[in-house]
Design an enzyme around this catalytic site. Structure first.
Site, PDB file in Angstrom:
ATOM      1  N   ARG A   1       1.274  10.719 -13.243  1.00  0.00           N
ATOM      2  CA  ARG A   1       1.862  10.988 -11.918  1.00  0.00           C
ATOM      3  C   ARG A   1       3.358  10.674 -11.900  1.00  0.00           C
ATOM      4  NH1 ARG A   1      -2.985   8.322 -10.520  1.00  0.00           N
ATOM      5  NH2 ARG A   1      -4.420   9.541  -9.230  1.00  0.00           N
TER       6      ARG A   1
ATOM      7  N   ARG B   1      -0.426  11.687 -24.666  1.00  0.00           N
ATOM      8  CA  ARG B   1      -1.559  11.573 -25.586  1.00  0.00           C
ATOM      9  C   ARG B   1      -2.519  12.741 -25.470  1.00  0.00           C
ATOM     10  NH1 ARG B   1      -3.604   5.584 -24.251  1.00  0.00           N
ATOM     11  NH2 ARG B   1      -3.120   6.392 -22.177  1.00  0.00           N
TER      12      ARG B   1
ATOM     13  N   ARG C   1       6.448  -0.751 -18.686  1.00  0.00           N
ATOM     14  CA  ARG C   1       6.233  -2.178 -18.873  1.00  0.00           C
ATOM     15  C   ARG C   1       7.195  -2.657 -19.944  1.00  0.00           C
ATOM     16  NH1 ARG C   1       4.382  -2.519 -14.578  1.00  0.00           N
ATOM     17  NH2 ARG C   1       2.274  -3.154 -13.943  1.00  0.00           N
TER      18      ARG C   1
ATOM     19  N   GLU D   1       9.730 -10.930 -19.063  1.00  0.00           N
ATOM     20  CA  GLU D   1      10.361 -11.151 -17.763  1.00  0.00           C
ATOM     21  C   GLU D   1       9.728 -12.330 -17.024  1.00  0.00           C
ATOM     22  OE1 GLU D   1       8.651  -8.047 -14.579  1.00  0.00           O
ATOM     23  OE2 GLU D   1       9.624  -7.042 -16.260  1.00  0.00           O
TER      24      GLU D   1
ATOM     25  N   HIS E   1      13.206  -5.472 -11.906  1.00  0.00           N
ATOM     26  CA  HIS E   1      11.883  -4.893 -11.645  1.00  0.00           C
ATOM     27  C   HIS E   1      11.784  -4.384 -10.198  1.00  0.00           C
ATOM     28  CE1 HIS E   1       7.570  -4.973 -13.366  1.00  0.00           C
ATOM     29  NE2 HIS E   1       7.690  -3.989 -12.505  1.00  0.00           N
TER      30      HIS E   1
END
Length: 317
Positions: free
Chosen positions: A155, A177, A236, A265, A283
């Site tokens: 998305r 993938r 991430r 982090e 973030h």
């Protein structure tokens, strides 16, 4: 039904949760340690955790679990050991969809800020170092018409692709993938990530976290990028080998990076802080009031479903 919310939420979200459940909202801003997560699983019927809370295999191990649902606040859930949760009979859900637009917007922020040296320019201006406009002052990289390579076409990847193509006339290539079809914009799926790294002006990482994507971008992958290309990470932090990225940036192997997430982090290498060709955000991917409220209410909807004897709609385990 006893509900634990592990961090403070928006006022609207907290009001909705406390009205519906016997809700405990944790006031500590630090993530739950393993011992805290273990205790919570034995004290509450449902938990809404957030990024960094240590719901590891150790937390789920043993008897006496009261929790039936861990309704994660966020689309990514690599801080939850879903196999251990499943084995313990605990349902895990996430909040897909509601994070898409805000996260895609942050990707565009990082692309533009890094390519056009916005952070560097602001620092010069605030420090009183600007001496006036010059034809060759702070020349950056043109974004419009460039090639964006998106790694992960879920998305969020699709939303980034649409912004790049429709807003900036960029050519979109991507690696995923599985086969992706029925896209709303012209985009080329490349068979492997190496082919993407070789052609993209901007490499955007939009994959889920977890063991399968940890250090997906390391020294070898950075070496395959073009010397004038930029790496953008909104997925991430541990998707990128941060030490390898620092070395590649220091050596001029790539042109720069835009980062919203970090491998350890909130800690990050001091070398990254010192680099002017790196845009660093704390973030901020989903950090709008509207999105954070929607995320909380989406997590709560899964708790409501469980309480009413229905299948939680966003079950991942």
């Amino acid at each position: 039904m006893r509900l634990l919310v592990t961090r403070r939420m928006t006022e609207a979200a907290e009001r909705a949760m406390t009205a519906r459940f016997d809700t405990t909202i944790r006031q500590d801003a630090a993530p739950l340690a393993v011992a805290d997560a273990r205790a919570a699983l034995r004290d509450f019927d449902a938990i809404i955790p957030t990024l960094g809370d240590a719901f590891t295999a150790e937390a789920f191990a043993g008897r006496g679990l009261r929790t039936r649902l861990v309704a994660n606040f966020g689309a990514g859930f690599n801080h939850i050991d879903v196999d251990a949760a499943r084995a313990a009979g605990v349902v895990v859900t996430n909040t897909p969809g509601v994070v898409t637009d805000a996260t895609a917007d942050i990707a565009m922020t990082l692309i533009l800020a890094t390519a056009r040296r916005a952070g560097e320019g602001e620092r010069i201006l605030r420090a009183g170092g600007w001496e006036g406009w010059q034809p060759t002052q702070m020349l950056g990289r043109h974004v419009t018409g460039g090639i964006v390579g998106i790694v992960g076409m879920g998305r969020i990847g699709k939303a980034i692709a649409a912004r790049c193509h429709l807003g900036f006339g960029m050519r979109v290539v991507f690696h995923n993938r599985s086969r992706v079809s029925a896209l709303d914009i012209p985009a080329m799926q490349l068979a492997d990530i190496d082919a993407l790294l070789a052609v993209a002006d901007f490499v955007v990482l939009a994959v889920p976290g977890g063991a399968g994507t940890r250090h997906m971008i390391g020294a070898a992958e950075l070496a395959r990028m073009r010397h004038d290309a930029f790496l953008i990470n909104i997925s991430r932090g541990d998707v990128v080998d941060e030490a390898a990225l620092v070395r590649a940036l220091a050596a001029g192997q790539i042109a720069g990076a835009g980062l919203d997430v970090y491998e350890h982090e909130p800690r990050m290498p001091e070398a990254l802080r010192a680099m002017e060709n790196v845009t660093l955000l704390p973030h901020l991917g989903t950090a709008t009031a509207e999105t954070r409220t929607a995320m909380a209410l989406r997590a709560m909807a899964n708790v409501v479903a469980l309480d009413e004897g229905r299948e939680p709609p966003d079950r991942v385990a």
